[in-house]
Design a protein around this motif. Structure first.
Motif, PDB file in Angstrom:
ATOM      1  N   THR A  59       0.830  -1.201   0.000  1.00  0.00           N
ATOM      2  CA  THR A  59       0.000   0.000   0.000  1.00  0.00           C
ATOM      3  C   THR A  59       0.863   1.249   0.000  1.00  0.00           C
ATOM      4  O   THR A  59       1.784   1.393   0.810  1.00  0.00           O
ATOM      5  N   LEU A  60       0.585   2.172  -0.936  1.00  0.00           N
ATOM      6  CA  LEU A  60       1.307   3.444  -1.036  1.00  0.00           C
ATOM      7  C   LEU A  60       0.390   4.563  -0.593  1.00  0.00           C
ATOM      8  O   LEU A  60      -0.726   4.706  -1.113  1.00  0.00           O
ATOM      9  N   THR A  61       0.811   5.356   0.394  1.00  0.00           N
ATOM     10  CA  THR A  61       0.023   6.489   0.876  1.00  0.00           C
ATOM     11  C   THR A  61       0.904   7.727   0.945  1.00  0.00           C
ATOM     12  O   THR A  61       2.123   7.627   1.109  1.00  0.00           O
ATOM     13  N   VAL A  62       0.298   8.889   0.817  1.00  0.00           N
ATOM     14  CA  VAL A  62       0.990  10.179   0.950  1.00  0.00           C
ATOM     15  C   VAL A  62       0.293  10.958   2.053  1.00  0.00           C
ATOM     16  O   VAL A  62      -0.924  11.177   1.994  1.00  0.00           O
ATOM     17  N   VAL A  63       1.057  11.367   3.071  1.00  0.00           N
ATOM     18  CA  VAL A  63       0.471  12.061   4.215  1.00  0.00           C
ATOM     19  C   VAL A  63       1.125  13.429   4.398  1.00  0.00           C
ATOM     20  O   VAL A  63       2.300  13.628   4.057  1.00  0.00           O
ATOM     21  N   SER A  64       0.367  14.353   4.952  1.00  0.00           N
ATOM     22  CA  SER A  64       0.883  15.691   5.244  1.00  0.00           C
ATOM     23  C   SER A  64       1.825  15.642   6.441  1.00  0.00           C
ATOM     24  O   SER A  64       1.652  14.813   7.348  1.00  0.00           O
ATOM     25  N   VAL A  65       2.789  16.547   6.446  1.00  0.00           N
ATOM     26  CA  VAL A  65       3.751  16.614   7.547  1.00  0.00           C
ATOM     27  C   VAL A  65       3.150  17.459   8.664  1.00  0.00           C
ATOM     28  O   VAL A  65       3.431  18.655   8.790  1.00  0.00           O
ATOM     29  N   HIS A  66       2.278  16.815   9.449  1.00  0.00           N
ATOM     30  CA  HIS A  66       1.636  17.506  10.560  1.00  0.00           C
ATOM     31  C   HIS A  66       2.032  16.927  11.908  1.00  0.00           C
ATOM     32  O   HIS A  66       1.801  17.554  12.938  1.00  0.00           O
ATOM     33  N   SER A  67       2.590  15.740  11.905  1.00  0.00           N
ATOM     34  CA  SER A  67       2.983  15.096  13.155  1.00  0.00           C
ATOM     35  C   SER A  67       4.495  15.120  13.319  1.00  0.00           C
ATOM     36  O   SER A  67       5.244  15.312  12.350  1.00  0.00           O
ATOM     37  N   ALA A  68       4.948  14.914  14.545  1.00  0.00           N
ATOM     38  CA  ALA A  68       6.387  14.865  14.815  1.00  0.00           C
ATOM     39  C   ALA A  68       7.033  13.711  14.062  1.00  0.00           C
ATOM     40  O   ALA A  68       8.151  13.842  13.539  1.00  0.00           O
ATOM     41  N   LYS A  69       6.340  12.580  13.988  1.00  0.00           N
ATOM     42  CA  LYS A  69       6.893  11.429  13.268  1.00  0.00           C
ATOM     43  C   LYS A  69       7.058  11.731  11.785  1.00  0.00           C
ATOM     44  O   LYS A  69       8.092  11.407  11.175  1.00  0.00           O
ATOM     45  N   ALA A  70       6.038  12.351  11.175  1.00  0.00           N
ATOM     46  CA  ALA A  70       6.125  12.677   9.755  1.00  0.00           C
ATOM     47  C   ALA A  70       7.265  13.657   9.493  1.00  0.00           C
ATOM     48  O   ALA A  70       7.987  13.525   8.494  1.00  0.00           O
ATOM     49  N   MET A  71       7.453  14.630  10.388  1.00  0.00           N
ATOM     50  CA  MET A  71       8.553  15.574  10.230  1.00  0.00           C
ATOM     51  C   MET A  71       9.898  14.859  10.342  1.00  0.00           C
ATOM     52  O   MET A  71      10.823  15.099   9.548  1.00  0.00           O
ATOM     53  N   ASP A  72      10.015  13.971  11.312  1.00  0.00           N
ATOM     54  CA  ASP A  72      11.252  13.206  11.463  1.00  0.00           C
ATOM     55  C   ASP A  72      11.531  12.367  10.217  1.00  0.00           C
ATOM     56  O   ASP A  72      12.672  12.282   9.746  1.00  0.00           O
TER      57      ASP A  72
END
Length: 376
Positions: free
Chosen positions: A3-16
């Motif tokens: 599964t391929l997903t694209v998420v916004s950088v809104h969380s600390a994990k996504a930023m990391d």
């Protein structure tokens, strides 16, 4: 099926994950120069980036079964769109594994994000400002990157072509060997220009810069670079941010200015010893020892290359020999400091006036970078 997903950088994990991805992707690439982690975080922080007062910015990370496989930033610079009378969404910080499903998902996300905000065209890689990193490398992948430019693998432009993107503009970097003395052409003009126009070259102090000269510099840059592709004027708040970021790193002897008899700023060259190898050793972090590698390169054991970040001349004085005065000054400084090579940041390939000024130094034109475009 994965599964391929694209998420916004809104969380600390996504930023990391956004910050870590290129360091993983280029872990075995000797030409890649990482950004400092703090600089990337600050791009999204309104307290650290006043460009966000007139730009909308959204970061995205692509995941495949929970593992980060790509990233991108979407940007709408309202000042630039007003200046150029267009509706452009920009993309920046584009990185991805060699899988067209990933690159397509990332760019589709930016395209849709732009459409939802009324944009009808996408361009990039471009940052908020003309002094952010811009352009995708399309040649000379074997050459070392720099602190002010993107490096990318050769498969990146192949993906762009397959996804229907076309060339908007190209930039070239100019690389020259530092001569032992000023070439006769420059020396002659450097002597005549001050006499004809009552000009002088001098070095600023950091105190002068802090006390307001920085605003003179950015007012000059706004005037000199206004006609260039995608440019939008810097605010004084942005000038202050750049000063705070770079002033601790600079050697003012390598940033000469030309003034007239009234003390007006006519021209400036901003140059700095290369930090490419130091940034690789720091791997994006100032602590615990990243600072040591940077200070070592700046103060104790500089690399053999100096980066010519920019040269700006007041529009009414362009073509009158002012740059020869700067070259004459800098060549002596570079020899004293032991630099063997000098390399510019990206120069627009059709800016013939800018590119021709290097002819007496037998330049190499290297590291072609491309801004891509597509109608939405």
């Amino acid at each position: 099926m994965k599964t391929l997903t694209v998420v916004s950088v809104h969380s600390a994990k996504a930023m990391d994950d956004f910050i870590a991805l290129p360091k993983q992707l280029y872990a075995n690439c000797q030409q890649f120069v990482p950004d400092l982690d703090a600089d990337v975080r600050n791009m999204f922080n309104p307290k650290k980036n006043s460009g966000l007062t007139f730009s909308e910015v959204e970061g995205f990370v692509a995941y495949r079964d929970g593992e980060p496989v790509g990233r991108v930033v979407a940007i709408i610079n309202k000042h630039a769109n007003e200046k150029w009378n267009n509706r452009v969404v920009r993309f920046s910080y584009l990185d991805f594994i060699d899988d067209e499903a990933v690159s397509k998902a990332l760019l589709d996300t930016v395209e849709q994000w732009g459409r939802e905000r009324g944009m009808d065209k996408i361009e990039g890689p471009l940052g908020i400002t003309d002094y952010d990193k811009e352009g995708m490398l399309v040649s000379d992948f074997d050459m070392m990157g720099s602190m002010v430019t993107y490096y990318n693998y050769p498969y990146y432009p192949t993906h762009m072509d397959r996804l229907g993107y076309e060339k908007a503009v190209d930039w070239l970097s100019v690389r020259v060997a530092v001569p032992k003395k000023t070439p006769a052409k420059y020396a002659r003009v450097a002597k005549l220009a001050p006499e004809m126009f009552d000009l002088h070259t001098r070095v600023l102090t950091k105190k002068e810069i802090r006390q307001g000269y920085i605003y003179k510099v950015f007012d000059l840059l706004n005037a000199a670079f206004s006609p260039l592709f995608g440019f939008s004027a810097f605010t004084h708040e942005q000038a202050k941010e750049f000063m705070n970021l770079y002033l601790p790193l600079i050697d003012t002897e390598m940033i000469p200015v030309v003034e007239n008899a009234q003390g007006e700023l006519i021209s400036i060259a901003v140059t700095i010893g290369s930090l490419s190898h130091a940034l690789r050793k720091a791997n994006g972090r100032m602590l615990p020892f990243g600072w040591y590698h940077l200070i070592k390169a700046l103060k104790w054991k500089p690399e053999d290359t100096v980066e010519l970040l920019l040269i700006a001349v007041r529009p009414d004085m362009q073509g009158l020999g002012v740059t020869a005065m700067l070259f004459d000054k800098l060549i002596g400084v570079y020899n004293k400091k032991g630099f063997k090579w000098a390399e510019t940041g990206p120069q627009l390939e059709d800016n013939f006036k800018e590119l021709s000024q290097w002819n007496a130094l037998h330049p190499q034109y290297v590291k072609r970078r491309r801004c891509y475009q597509k109608d939405l």
